[in-house]
Scaffold this active site. Sequence first.
Site, PDB file in Angstrom:
ATOM      1  N   LYS A 115       0.832  -1.220   0.000  1.00  0.00           N
ATOM      2  CA  LYS A 115       0.000   0.000   0.000  1.00  0.00           C
ATOM      3  C   LYS A 115       0.861   1.263   0.000  1.00  0.00           C
ATOM      4  O   LYS A 115       0.592   2.196  -0.732  1.00  0.00           O
ATOM      5  CB  LYS A 115      -0.905   0.050   1.244  1.00  0.00           C
ATOM      6  CG  LYS A 115      -1.915  -1.068   1.334  1.00  0.00           C
ATOM      7  CD  LYS A 115      -2.901  -0.831   2.485  1.00  0.00           C
ATOM      8  CE  LYS A 115      -2.255  -0.742   3.850  1.00  0.00           C
ATOM      9  NZ  LYS A 115      -1.703  -2.009   4.350  1.00  0.00           N
TER      10      LYS A 115
ATOM     11  N   ARG B  95     -10.218   1.070   8.749  1.00  0.00           N
ATOM     12  CA  ARG B  95      -9.735  -0.263   9.099  1.00  0.00           C
ATOM     13  C   ARG B  95     -10.770  -1.052   9.882  1.00  0.00           C
ATOM     14  O   ARG B  95     -10.534  -2.200  10.218  1.00  0.00           O
ATOM     15  CB  ARG B  95      -8.488  -0.113   9.966  1.00  0.00           C
ATOM     16  CG  ARG B  95      -7.209  -0.563   9.300  1.00  0.00           C
ATOM     17  CD  ARG B  95      -6.082  -0.152  10.237  1.00  0.00           C
ATOM     18  NE  ARG B  95      -4.901  -0.907  10.068  1.00  0.00           N
ATOM     19  CZ  ARG B  95      -3.817  -0.470   9.430  1.00  0.00           C
ATOM     20  NH1 ARG B  95      -3.821   0.693   8.835  1.00  0.00           N
ATOM     21  NH2 ARG B  95      -2.740  -1.206   9.387  1.00  0.00           N
TER      22      ARG B  95
ATOM     23  N   ARG C 155      11.477  -5.385   5.170  1.00  0.00           N
ATOM     24  CA  ARG C 155      11.122  -4.017   4.773  1.00  0.00           C
ATOM     25  C   ARG C 155      11.968  -2.995   5.538  1.00  0.00           C
ATOM     26  O   ARG C 155      12.263  -3.155   6.715  1.00  0.00           O
ATOM     27  CB  ARG C 155       9.648  -3.790   5.094  1.00  0.00           C
ATOM     28  CG  ARG C 155       9.181  -2.375   4.870  1.00  0.00           C
ATOM     29  CD  ARG C 155       7.701  -2.306   4.782  1.00  0.00           C
ATOM     30  NE  ARG C 155       7.046  -2.310   6.075  1.00  0.00           N
ATOM     31  CZ  ARG C 155       5.746  -2.110   6.231  1.00  0.00           C
ATOM     32  NH1 ARG C 155       4.989  -1.908   5.169  1.00  0.00           N
ATOM     33  NH2 ARG C 155       5.215  -2.123   7.427  1.00  0.00           N
TER      34      ARG C 155
ATOM     35  N   ARG D 236      10.886  -0.645  10.939  1.00  0.00           N
ATOM     36  CA  ARG D 236       9.798  -0.268  11.836  1.00  0.00           C
ATOM     37  C   ARG D 236       9.747  -1.223  13.022  1.00  0.00           C
ATOM     38  O   ARG D 236       9.909  -2.425  12.848  1.00  0.00           O
ATOM     39  CB  ARG D 236       8.471  -0.307  11.070  1.00  0.00           C
ATOM     40  CG  ARG D 236       8.037   1.063  10.617  1.00  0.00           C
ATOM     41  CD  ARG D 236       6.870   1.010   9.698  1.00  0.00           C
ATOM     42  NE  ARG D 236       5.735   0.252  10.226  1.00  0.00           N
ATOM     43  CZ  ARG D 236       4.570   0.142   9.594  1.00  0.00           C
ATOM     44  NH1 ARG D 236       4.413   0.728   8.414  1.00  0.00           N
ATOM     45  NH2 ARG D 236       3.586  -0.556  10.112  1.00  0.00           N
TER      46      ARG D 236
ATOM     47  N   ARG E 106      -0.423  -8.410  13.511  1.00  0.00           N
ATOM     48  CA  ARG E 106      -1.032  -7.407  12.618  1.00  0.00           C
ATOM     49  C   ARG E 106      -1.838  -8.093  11.520  1.00  0.00           C
ATOM     50  O   ARG E 106      -2.912  -7.614  11.138  1.00  0.00           O
ATOM     51  CB  ARG E 106       0.059  -6.518  11.998  1.00  0.00           C
ATOM     52  CG  ARG E 106       0.537  -5.445  12.971  1.00  0.00           C
ATOM     53  CD  ARG E 106       1.882  -4.875  12.571  1.00  0.00           C
ATOM     54  NE  ARG E 106       1.899  -4.255  11.270  1.00  0.00           N
ATOM     55  CZ  ARG E 106       2.992  -4.138  10.511  1.00  0.00           C
ATOM     56  NH1 ARG E 106       4.150  -4.613  10.920  1.00  0.00           N
ATOM     57  NH2 ARG E 106       2.928  -3.552   9.347  1.00  0.00           N
TER      58      ARG E 106
HETATM   59  P1  ADP Z   1       0.397  -1.738   7.995  1.00  0.00           P
HETATM   60  O1  ADP Z   1      -0.707  -1.507   7.017  1.00  0.00           O
HETATM   61  O2  ADP Z   1       1.617  -2.271   7.372  1.00  0.00           O
HETATM   62  O3  ADP Z   1      -0.040  -2.550   9.197  1.00  0.00           O
HETATM   63  P2  ADP Z   1       0.300   1.029   8.994  1.00  0.00           P
HETATM   64  O4  ADP Z   1       1.443   1.966   9.000  1.00  0.00           O
HETATM   65  O5  ADP Z   1      -0.878   1.350   8.129  1.00  0.00           O
HETATM   66  O6  ADP Z   1       0.914  -0.392   8.642  1.00  0.00           O
HETATM   67  O7  ADP Z   1      -0.261   0.881  10.502  1.00  0.00           O
HETATM   68  C1  ADP Z   1       0.589   0.624  11.594  1.00  0.00           C
HETATM   69  C2  ADP Z   1      -0.237   0.528  12.870  1.00  0.00           C
HETATM   70  O8  ADP Z   1      -0.890   1.791  13.127  1.00  0.00           O
HETATM   71  C3  ADP Z   1      -1.370  -0.484  12.847  1.00  0.00           C
HETATM   72  O9  ADP Z   1      -0.922  -1.783  13.177  1.00  0.00           O
HETATM   73  C4  ADP Z   1      -2.326   0.103  13.906  1.00  0.00           C
HETATM   74  O10 ADP Z   1      -1.886  -0.193  15.213  1.00  0.00           O
HETATM   75  C5  ADP Z   1      -2.175   1.596  13.709  1.00  0.00           C
HETATM   76  N1  ADP Z   1      -3.191   2.136  12.759  1.00  0.00           N
HETATM   77  C6  ADP Z   1      -2.957   2.667  11.526  1.00  0.00           C
HETATM   78  N2  ADP Z   1      -4.093   3.042  10.926  1.00  0.00           N
HETATM   79  C7  ADP Z   1      -5.094   2.748  11.812  1.00  0.00           C
HETATM   80  C8  ADP Z   1      -6.516   2.870  11.763  1.00  0.00           C
HETATM   81  N3  ADP Z   1      -7.140   3.369  10.689  1.00  0.00           N
HETATM   82  N4  ADP Z   1      -7.212   2.452  12.849  1.00  0.00           N
HETATM   83  C9  ADP Z   1      -6.611   1.946  13.936  1.00  0.00           C
HETATM   84  N5  ADP Z   1      -5.273   1.780  14.045  1.00  0.00           N
HETATM   85  C10 ADP Z   1      -4.521   2.176  12.990  1.00  0.00           C
END
Ligand code: ADP
Length: 233
Positions: A13, A88, A127, A160, A171
């Site tokens: 993404k 999400r 990554r 990360r 996750r």
């Molecule tokens: P990835 O899609 O690789 O898991 P992100 O950078 O999008 O990585 O998200 C990292 C973390 O941030 C998630 O595991 C969650 O804890 C938090 N997070 C991100 N976006 C949201 C969201 N829309 N709602 C709740 N938690 C979120």
Amino acid sequence: MVLLLFGPPGSGKGTQSGKISHWLRIPAISTGDMLREEIKAGTALGKAAKSIMSNGGLVGDDLVNRMLAQRVSLPDCEHGFLLDGYPRTVEQAEYLDGVLAEQQLRTPIVLHLDVPMDALVGRLTSRRQCPSCKRIYNLLHQPPKRPGICDDDGTRLITRKDDSEDVVTERIRTYDELTRPVLAYYQDRKYHQIRGDRSPGYIFEEITGILEPVVAKNGSSCCTKALGKGQKS
Ligand code: ADP
């Protein structure tokens, strides 16, 4: 134009959102990046999010919804934006509908990057990311030219904290349980499933193929300029 980029952790993404945002000249908004910035700045939101993120869970809907609403009310989002990692949960998707209606923006176009689950753990643990420009690298398939250094701005790349194998597994589980149901919410709208287990260039070509007719039809200022640029990048 409002675009929602869906996909499990490690589906690419972040890589595609950078390319699309550059092509269409709309801001790419990653709630994950925003939350990491809050943690870095030591804000109340960052403090509330920190342990949840490091365990691979989801930050509470109320907190994320408020953060998102503030961000998309800024002037750069007036003609549209791309969301990476939001909504999400079904509750976030319902909330977003309200925000879009309020800002008189169209129904979002959903791009779902579908990647087989068994490919994800390896992708995530290899990554690396530039903490400054947020560009994403992969040591196996897209390494930087100089080991450990961002090609674009020379910053030292980081891993990360939540890309360790146990957190990655959590996750992916969270995605399956809470985020996959959001796809059903959008199924009968402008929904496109894209095979994400191909090179970033092919995936981007497929995305530009999907979006070009919409861009041509909308003819909005940001998007008109973008027409015809998709195949080159
Ligand atoms: P990835 O899609 O690789 O898991 P992100 O950078 O999008 O990585 O998200 C990292 C973390 O941030 C998630 O595991 C969650 O804890 C938090 N997070 C991100 N976006 C949201 C969201 N829309 N709602 C709740 N938690 C979120």
